[in-house]
Design a protein around this motif. Structure first.
Motif, mmCIF file in Angstrom:
data_model
loop_
_atom_site.group_PDB
_atom_site.id
_atom_site.type_symbol
_atom_site.label_atom_id
_atom_site.label_comp_id
_atom_site.label_asym_id
_atom_site.label_seq_id
_atom_site.Cartn_x
_atom_site.Cartn_y
_atom_site.Cartn_z
ATOM 1 N N ARG A 71 -59.294 23.651 131.028
ATOM 2 C CA ARG A 71 -58.838 24.963 131.509
ATOM 3 C C ARG A 71 -59.550 26.062 130.740
ATOM 4 O O ARG A 71 -59.583 26.050 129.510
ATOM 5 C CB ARG A 71 -57.333 25.135 131.305
ATOM 6 N N THR A 90 -59.813 29.263 128.901
ATOM 7 C CA THR A 90 -58.819 30.049 128.165
ATOM 8 C C THR A 90 -59.213 31.519 128.065
ATOM 9 O O THR A 90 -58.366 32.363 127.804
ATOM 10 C CB THR A 90 -58.587 29.480 126.752
ATOM 11 N N GLY A 144 -58.013 23.719 121.604
ATOM 12 C CA GLY A 144 -57.446 24.278 122.829
ATOM 13 C C GLY A 144 -58.305 25.308 123.521
ATOM 14 O O GLY A 144 -58.033 25.691 124.652
ATOM 15 N N THR A 178 -60.049 33.082 133.502
ATOM 16 C CA THR A 178 -59.021 32.418 132.720
ATOM 17 C C THR A 178 -58.132 31.597 133.648
ATOM 18 O O THR A 178 -57.726 32.077 134.704
ATOM 19 C CB THR A 178 -58.180 33.463 131.951
ATOM 20 N N GLY A 179 -57.874 30.349 133.281
ATOM 21 C CA GLY A 179 -57.043 29.460 134.082
ATOM 22 C C GLY A 179 -57.813 28.541 135.011
ATOM 23 O O GLY A 179 -57.256 27.563 135.515
ATOM 24 N N ARG A 211 -59.914 25.531 136.395
ATOM 25 C CA ARG A 211 -60.160 24.155 135.965
ATOM 26 C C ARG A 211 -61.654 23.891 136.079
ATOM 27 O O ARG A 211 -62.270 24.211 137.099
ATOM 28 C CB ARG A 211 -59.407 23.162 136.825
ATOM 29 N N LEU A 227 -58.078 16.119 130.571
ATOM 30 C CA LEU A 227 -57.319 17.100 129.789
ATOM 31 C C LEU A 227 -56.154 17.662 130.581
ATOM 32 O O LEU A 227 -56.183 17.690 131.812
ATOM 33 C CB LEU A 227 -58.240 18.241 129.361
ATOM 34 N N ASP A 228 -55.136 18.156 129.863
ATOM 35 C CA ASP A 228 -54.001 18.821 130.515
ATOM 36 C C ASP A 228 -54.230 20.329 130.515
ATOM 37 O O ASP A 228 -55.309 20.817 130.149
ATOM 38 C CB ASP A 228 -52.675 18.436 129.841
ATOM 39 N N GLU A 229 -53.211 21.085 130.905
ATOM 40 C CA GLU A 229 -53.312 22.543 131.032
ATOM 41 C C GLU A 229 -53.557 23.243 129.693
ATOM 42 O O GLU A 229 -53.990 24.394 129.653
ATOM 43 C CB GLU A 229 -52.042 23.134 131.662
ATOM 44 N N GLU A 230 -53.268 22.572 128.587
ATOM 45 C CA GLU A 230 -53.473 23.136 127.247
ATOM 46 C C GLU A 230 -54.746 22.584 126.587
ATOM 47 O O GLU A 230 -54.943 22.751 125.392
ATOM 48 C CB GLU A 230 -52.256 22.814 126.356
ATOM 49 N N ASN A 231 -55.578 21.912 127.378
ATOM 50 C CA ASN A 231 -56.818 21.295 126.896
ATOM 51 C C ASN A 231 -56.573 20.230 125.832
ATOM 52 O O ASN A 231 -57.352 20.062 124.891
ATOM 53 C CB ASN A 231 -57.809 22.365 126.411
ATOM 54 N N ARG A 232 -55.486 19.479 126.024
ATOM 55 C CA ARG A 232 -55.204 18.314 125.185
ATOM 56 C C ARG A 232 -55.568 17.065 125.980
ATOM 57 O O ARG A 232 -55.372 17.014 127.191
ATOM 58 C CB ARG A 232 -53.731 18.273 124.808
#
Length: 120
Positions: free
Chosen positions: A15, A17, A66, A80-81, A83, A103-108
């Motif tokens: 995502r 940021t 992140g 921003t936001g 994908r 990755l998830d929405e928090e870049n984890r």
């Protein structure tokens, strides 16, 4: 000997940021993610939008966890936001085992998608 350009690293569904057109250029990626897939500071990467048509090439530099930020001219192609898929390639005459993470929405990292082997 024949060299092929082979996928070596992929951050799938990162995502964005931030997008800052005032910076000189490039993409800032969390150092933890760069280390995880083997992307180096200054390395050429491809950035592909998932939800629209933008596709660019730029160089990567490490940032805080992140972060996935587009800078300079690259910032005009993403918001921003968004994908994105971030990919790096290597020239090789032998098979490469690419490192791929989802990755998830928090870049984890939520899933390691690295294949177990490469058929050569």
């Amino acid at each position: 000997m024949r060299l092929s350009q082979l996928l070596k690293a992929k951050l799938h569904h990162a995502r964005v940021t931030y997008a800052n057109p005032e910076y000189v250029g490039s993409i800032e990626i969390g150092a933890d993610l760069m280390d995880r897939v083997g992307i180096q500071d200054g390395e050429l990467v491809h950035v592909w939008a998932v939800d629209h048509e933008s596709r660019i090439q730029t160089y990567a530099f490490a940032g805080p966890p992140g972060v996935v930020g587009l800078n300079g001219g690259a910032a005009h192609f993403f918001q921003t936001g968004d994908r994105v898929i971030i990919a790096a390639f290597d020239l090789s005459d032998a098979p490469i085992l690419p490192k791929i993470v989802l990755l998830d929405e928090e870049n984890r990292v939520v899933r390691d998608m690295t294949p177990f082997s490469v058929v050569g």
